[in-house]
Write an enzyme that holds these catalytic residues in place. Structure first.
Site, short mmCIF file in Angstrom:
data_model
loop_
_atom_site.label_atom_id
_atom_site.label_comp_id
_atom_site.label_asym_id
_atom_site.label_seq_id
_atom_site.Cartn_x
_atom_site.Cartn_y
_atom_site.Cartn_z
N CYS A 79 43.49 50.46 -35.81
CA CYS A 79 42.32 50.40 -36.74
C CYS A 79 42.72 50.85 -38.02
O CYS A 79 43.37 50.07 -38.79
CB CYS A 79 41.37 51.56 -36.04
N HIS A 183 40.25 49.07 -30.65
CA HIS A 183 40.83 50.34 -30.07
C HIS A 183 41.33 50.09 -28.57
O HIS A 183 40.66 50.25 -27.67
CB HIS A 183 39.85 51.70 -30.08
N GLU A 185 43.15 52.14 -26.99
CA GLU A 185 43.02 53.03 -25.86
C GLU A 185 41.42 53.56 -25.49
O GLU A 185 41.25 54.64 -24.73
CB GLU A 185 43.47 54.76 -26.83
#
Lengths: 202, 264
Positions: A79, A183, A185
């Protein structure tokens, strides 16, 4: 050991835990020596471009990051952490980026059909042989939450495109440096698989 | 293609899920992590955790809980309820939430929106609006979305009317830097009669940021209605998911059949 660079810009727990789930040994750190001694590094980040660059400067982290990359050790920017690797950003008033990737970071232009931020699950069109995309089916969904996107001058570094009003670079890749605008994650199983691929890199 | 999001909402009190969650096989239906895991498996697109205790002493519990969730669930989630200042927002984001939702305090102190979005980016600042039809010439159920209706903003969990017009407030919040509106219709909330199309339409047309419609979802077709009749980006619901009346997947399958883009 993977260094997760903690320079005071947002959430690092999720990235850290996701990498641990992938079997990695991680070290959350803002110490120059740690970054130098780790064999991989991740630069996360949420927030403003200027603040992020000035934090990196203040903590003396730019030089070890550049050295890590120069030594061809795997590096992943996520990001804002990816955007910082470019030359400059439309968001910035005073700071320049790290210039690892040539290009700039632009803001989505809001229009009747295009809401900004770009928020939610969107698809990746993958191209080339990016090792982080091993076993990732084309058109997989990943989670985005951003108003700015990178515009690389050298299109050959684009490993994944996403369409939002236009195609933009969602994954960039050169040598051992990777950047993801989304993202991983927060992208459930698909995201974890990409992080697993990063962990598996040598 | 960017898909429409389906978002289960969990009410949290003192670090526990409240209001019944009745999944089979859950050892502890009050454990937010365990409930979140179920929704993660069902491929909910996001989760919203609303802290309804929202007192100062509970801030720490909430931040610890956010950390715990972020360490177990690799999906995006928003945390709201009693968020009072920049420090609260920072703590919740640093603990691992994707977004923070601000309601009462944003009305009382609109600069909080601009300050927070400058600091952390618009994309993580959600302004929650609880709106109720102003019943001067129409009853709530006949809200028609023809542009003549007015809605008033309520704060303090829907207890305090503010005199603010919901459309105007949404516009102002977006201008100040909000990245998303979480819009709850107080008239439709709990009815299971479907989302408030008139309100949702009025707000989505007034702002250029994503809008989450909330209040009234009772079956999958209600999500289709709100996505086909308004440009809402997400639909939020609590009880239909918690009581397993419908799964997230069932809602998404219904939407896909009817041509609404979803992630499945």
């Amino acid at each position: 050991m993977i260094a997760i660079i903690d320079y005071g810009m947002g959430n690092i727990h999720s990235v850290n835990k996701a990498l641990e789930v992938c079997g990695a040994k991680t070290l959350i750190t803002n110490k120059v020596q740690d970054i130098k001694s780790c064999d991989k590094a991740v630069l996360p980040g949420v927030g403003a471009f200027d603040d992020a660059v000035s934090e990196l400067k203040k903590q003396g982290l730019i030089e070890p990051i550049l050295e890590h990359i120069k030594n061809k050790k795997p590096f992943l920017g996520i990001c804002l952490g990816m955007q910082l690797l470019f030359d400059e950003s439309a968001e910035a008033q005073k700071e320049k980026g790290l210039g690892v990737f040539n290009g700039k970071v632009e803001k989505f232009k809001h229009s009747h059909d295009l809401k900004v931020p770009h928020m939610g699950w969107n698809q990746l069109k993958t191209s080339g042989e990016c090792p982080l995309l091993k076993d990732i089916p084309d058109n997989s969904f990943v989670y985005f939450c951003h108003s700015y996107y990178p515009l690389p001058y050298d299109k050959s570094i684009i490993a994944g495109l996403t369409n939002y009003g236009q195609d933009f670079a969602a994954i960039v890749w050169k040598d051992k440096v990777f950047g993801m605008q989304f993202h991983p994650e927060k992208s459930q199983g698909i995201g974890l698989r990409m992080l697993q691929n990063f962990v598996n890199l040598c | 293609m960017l898909t429409k999001r389906i978002i289960p909402c969990l009410d949290i009190k003192d670090g526990r899920v409240v209001k019944g969650v009745k999944f089979l096989g859950l050892k502890d239906a009050g454990d937010p992590v365990e409930v979140a895991r179920v929704y993660d498996k069902e491929e909910a697109d996001e989760l919203v955790f609303l802290d309804i205790t929202a007192s100062f002493e509970n801030r720490k519990t909430l931040v610890e809980l956010v950390e715990k969730i972020a360490k177990n669930i690799f999906m995006p989630f928003t945390v709201g309820g009693g968020v009072g200042d920049i420090g609260d927002i920072r703590n919740i984001l640093n603990a691992g939430a994707e977004k923070v939702s601000v309601n009462t305090q944003a009305v009382k102190l609109p600069q909080l929106i601009s300050e927070a979005s400058k600091r952390f980016g618009s994309q993580c600042i959600v302004v929650a609006i609880d709106a109720k039809l102003v019943t001067s010439h129409q009853s709530p159920v006949t809200s028609n979305g023809q542009g003549t209706d007015k809605w008033e903003v309520y704060i303090n969990g829907g207890r305090t009317p503010t005199g603010l017009d919901a459309v105007e407030w949404a516009r102002k919040a977006a201008k100040l830097g909000a990245g998303e509106i979480l819009l709850t219709s107080m008239d439709y909330d709990g009815t299971k009669d479907g989302f408030d199309i008139g309100l949702t339409k009025a707000i989505t047309e007034a702002v250029g940021i994503p809008v989450i419609a909330s209040g009234g979802a009772g079956k999958p077709e209600h999500f289709f209605d709100v996505f086909s009749k308004t440009s809402a980006d997400a639909g939020l619901a609590a009880s239909i998911f918690h009581y397993q009346e419908y799964s997230v997947r069932q809602v998404k399958e219904c939407l896909r059949e009817k041509g609404i883009p979803v992630r499945l």
